[in-house]
Design a protein around this motif. Structure first.
Motif, PDB file in Angstrom:
ATOM      1  N   VAL A   3      49.733  54.346  40.791  1.00 53.46           N
ATOM      2  CA  VAL A   3      49.502  53.197  39.908  1.00 53.46           C
ATOM      3  C   VAL A   3      48.100  53.249  39.318  1.00 53.46           C
ATOM      4  CG1 VAL A   3      51.082  51.524  40.950  1.00 53.46           C
ATOM      5  CG2 VAL A   3      48.815  51.863  41.939  1.00 53.46           C
ATOM      6  N   ASP A   4      47.884  52.472  38.278  1.00 51.82           N
ATOM      7  CA  ASP A   4      46.579  52.344  37.645  1.00 51.82           C
ATOM      8  C   ASP A   4      45.587  51.709  38.617  1.00 51.82           C
ATOM      9  OD1 ASP A   4      45.082  51.998  34.791  1.00 51.82           O
ATOM     10  OD2 ASP A   4      44.657  50.298  36.106  1.00 51.82           O
ATOM     11  N   VAL A   5      44.362  52.239  38.671  1.00 51.75           N
ATOM     12  CA  VAL A   5      43.392  51.677  39.607  1.00 51.75           C
ATOM     13  C   VAL A   5      42.100  51.228  38.925  1.00 51.75           C
ATOM     14  CG1 VAL A   5      44.252  52.936  41.614  1.00 51.75           C
ATOM     15  CG2 VAL A   5      42.464  53.958  40.202  1.00 51.75           C
ATOM     16  N   GLY A   6      42.114  51.175  37.578  1.00 50.27           N
ATOM     17  CA  GLY A   6      40.896  50.820  36.848  1.00 50.27           C
ATOM     18  C   GLY A   6      40.252  49.528  37.341  1.00 50.27           C
ATOM     19  N   GLY A   7      41.055  48.488  37.425  1.00 48.40           N
ATOM     20  CA  GLY A   7      40.530  47.183  37.832  1.00 48.40           C
ATOM     21  C   GLY A   7      39.959  47.208  39.241  1.00 48.40           C
ATOM     22  N   ILE A   8      40.648  47.926  40.113  1.00 52.09           N
ATOM     23  CA  ILE A   8      40.183  48.008  41.497  1.00 52.09           C
ATOM     24  C   ILE A   8      38.864  48.768  41.569  1.00 52.09           C
ATOM     25  CG2 ILE A   8      40.694  48.988  43.767  1.00 52.09           C
ATOM     26  CD1 ILE A   8      43.639  48.393  43.242  1.00 52.09           C
ATOM     27  N   ILE A   9      38.765  49.854  40.792  1.00 54.59           N
ATOM     28  CA  ILE A   9      37.523  50.630  40.787  1.00 54.59           C
ATOM     29  C   ILE A   9      36.362  49.758  40.344  1.00 54.59           C
ATOM     30  CG2 ILE A   9      36.298  52.410  39.473  1.00 54.59           C
ATOM     31  CD1 ILE A   9      38.598  54.209  39.818  1.00 54.59           C
ATOM     32  N   ARG A  10      36.609  48.967  39.338  1.00 58.60           N
ATOM     33  CA  ARG A  10      35.551  48.101  38.841  1.00 58.60           C
ATOM     34  C   ARG A  10      35.105  47.117  39.920  1.00 58.60           C
ATOM     35  NH1 ARG A  10      35.591  44.479  33.471  1.00 58.60           N
ATOM     36  NH2 ARG A  10      36.185  42.878  34.952  1.00 58.60           N
ATOM     37  N   MET A  11      36.079  46.573  40.621  1.00 64.15           N
ATOM     38  CA  MET A  11      35.762  45.607  41.674  1.00 64.15           C
ATOM     39  C   MET A  11      34.985  46.287  42.805  1.00 64.15           C
ATOM     40  SD  MET A  11      36.905  44.471  44.799  1.00 64.15           S
ATOM     41  CE  MET A  11      38.604  45.008  44.923  1.00 64.15           C
ATOM     42  N   LEU A  12      35.384  47.494  43.159  1.00 64.41           N
ATOM     43  CA  LEU A  12      34.691  48.205  44.241  1.00 64.41           C
ATOM     44  C   LEU A  12      33.274  48.593  43.831  1.00 64.41           C
ATOM     45  CD1 LEU A  12      37.594  50.524  45.525  1.00 64.41           C
ATOM     46  CD2 LEU A  12      36.679  48.495  46.676  1.00 64.41           C
TER      47      LEU A  12
END
Lengths: 236, 178, 178
Positions: free
Chosen positions: B115-124
């Motif tokens: 799945v796409d992880v862009g948003g999660i990367i930003r949060m991390l």
């Protein structure tokens, strides 16, 4: 759409597949492809019936599964067996890796996590700014403001790469302008600030003026929930 | 002033917010040997362990830090009130992949998670748990990600090599059919 | 759980940001007597005084708090000066502008921030995060600033090209919020 959150618990195709493997109590090495494929497709149908948008990844996996299932139903020859094995590996390989990381993630969460299980001295400010610790009124931090700003820019100048340019607009003037607007009205919205079709440098000036006003505590900013338009109020 | 090196080091650890490495302490006390400082740290750690207090000196994130023992968690949680920032399951899984496979491209993470992880990367990134390690010499110079010292600190890890080895998924057998 | 009241109180004092009053502690441990808590606090204070460590339990106007002894002040002052983790928001903003726009004149920074940045620049220079890169051939030979190697170290960056651009942050999409 209230159903979405209840049903849409699977993050992606791997997550759904893993769930099916667990529910059927089967080994990864010996997945009953036909059964799993049927259940997988049933789930997608359910999503469709409920008008839930199905992400492309789910469909890619669905076609891989169906292809494999049809291969397995046909009379097999030596060559087919090889192809079937390859196809199975295409599905099981990533699933195996995914499971491995899921387990590792659980191990990580089971450690003595700082600020959950064990505590250090003093506060945990670290590098991240904008926790509102210094008595500012910001409920949204700089990072979020930056992103909100980028959204405005993307709307008005779709193809521009943003960089800090020496501006022709004065931040001081903009500070005075925003002050006036906030004092005049009870609440104004972030998007309203940028509603005029100004130049990039003007928008940057407005943005920097806003940052400054937040920093000195003149303006309080709120966001009803993540992604909503940010609200600005004169801080009393 | 007549403070022993041990107590000077202790005062620094007590006042510091982040874990202190022997090298950092050496930087603050350049007239002392790095070796001597390391010995003192090990001695302090032993001493606190023996004292059986509610907190102890822990070796974490390549340094040392005073921390409470896990059994005092309920009392302190009540004191501090706020619920600790909890990582969602997808976020934790993404973080795990980055920790084990670093340096890693966003695409590789997405391949592994499906799945796409862009948003999660930003949060991390925002939480300071991961960082930009550099860029890959590929078209578009994509960003490579890795974990931070803060990651080690939060998850009570001495260094990256103390991450437990990935478990083989047992039911798999050898991958040979029948 | 079998922790003694003394050690429970100690763990609270250890983790608390501000001094704790007996009443506050009583509020967290309502099943214990206020009198008992007061006794334990006094006992802890005596105990720490007797231990002759680098820190002790101090009774301040508002309650009890662990504090380092005054004689360790010079070392701790060095430590706090050396940890760049204490950047204020304006300082971080200024540093960001310098990082992205370097080489840059002070005037340009002030134009972008709309305020005087003299004090902040001095502080950033002192912390070794920025440096004087040279002078511009303009009237008054104004100073040009840039970031240092230390800046890269502190922000865990391999080189300046590893600084993610705003565009790249944007491309990550929306981070999940807790």
């Amino acid at each position: 759409m209230t159903f979405t959150t209840k049903l849409d618990v699977f993050e992606g195709p791997l997550d759904l597949l893993l769930h099916l493997v667990k529910v059927n109590e089967v080994d990864l090495a010996d997945i009953p492809i036909a059964t799993i494929t049927d259940q997988y497709l049933e789930y997608l149908d359910l999503m469709k019936a409920l008008d839930i948008t199905i992400a492309g990844d789910f469909l890619v996996m669905a076609s891989t599964l169906m292809h494999l299932k049809s291969k397995m139903l046909l009379p097999k020859q030596e060559q087919d067996m090889e192809e079937i094995e390859e196809l199975v590996e295409e599905i099981v390989g990533p699933l195996r890796e995914y499971m491995q990381f899921k387990e590792a993630a659980e191990d990580l969460a089971a450690r003595n996590v700082l600020s959950r299980d064990v505590f250090k001295r003093a506060s945990d400010t670290y590098f991240m700014i904008g926790e509102g610790k210094e008595g500012t009124t910001a409920k949204v931090n700089l990072f979020e403001l930056m992103i909100a700003f980028k959204r405005v820019m993307a709307r008005q100048f779709p193809d521009t790469v943003l960089s800090f340019e020496a501006e022709t607009w004065s931040v001081k003037e903009k500070i005075a302008e925003i002050k006036k607007r906030v004092e005049g009205q009870k609440t104004i919205y972030f998007s309203e600030l940028f509603s005029s079709k100004g130049s990039i440098s003007e928008l940057i000036a407005i943005f920097l003026a806003l940052l400054e006003l937040v920093r000195v505590g003149f303006i309080a900013i709120f966001q009803p929930k993540p992604g909503d338009d940010i609200m600005l109020q004169a801080f009393k | 002033m007549n403070n022993s090196l041990k107590l000077i080091v202790e005062s620094l650890l007590f006042a510091a917010v982040d874990p202190l490495t022997p090298r950092q302490i050496h930087g603050l006390l350049p007239e002392r040997d790095l070796k001597e400082i390391k010995e003192v740290l090990a001695a302090l750690k032993d001493e606190y362990e023996g004292m059986k207090r509610s907190f102890t000196l822990v070796e974490v994130a390549e340094g040392y830090q005073f921390r409470t023992l896990p059994s005092y968690k309920p009392y302190i949680a009540n004191l501090l009130g706020a619920t600790p920032t909890r990582l969602s399951r997808p976020a934790l899984e993404t973080l795990t992949i980055i920790a084990y496979k670093q340096p890693i491209l966003r695409q590789e993470i997405e391949r592994l998670r499906g799945v796409d992880v862009g948003g999660i990367i930003r949060m991390l990134l925002k939480k300071g748990l991961i960082r930009v390690v550099g860029r890959k010499p590929l078209p578009g110079k994509p960003i490579i990600y890795g974990t931070t010292k803060r990651f080690l600190e939060v998850f009570d890890l001495k260094d990256l090599s103390s991450l437990p080895t990935l478990k083989e998924i047992e039911e798999l057998g050898n991958g040979e059919e029948e």
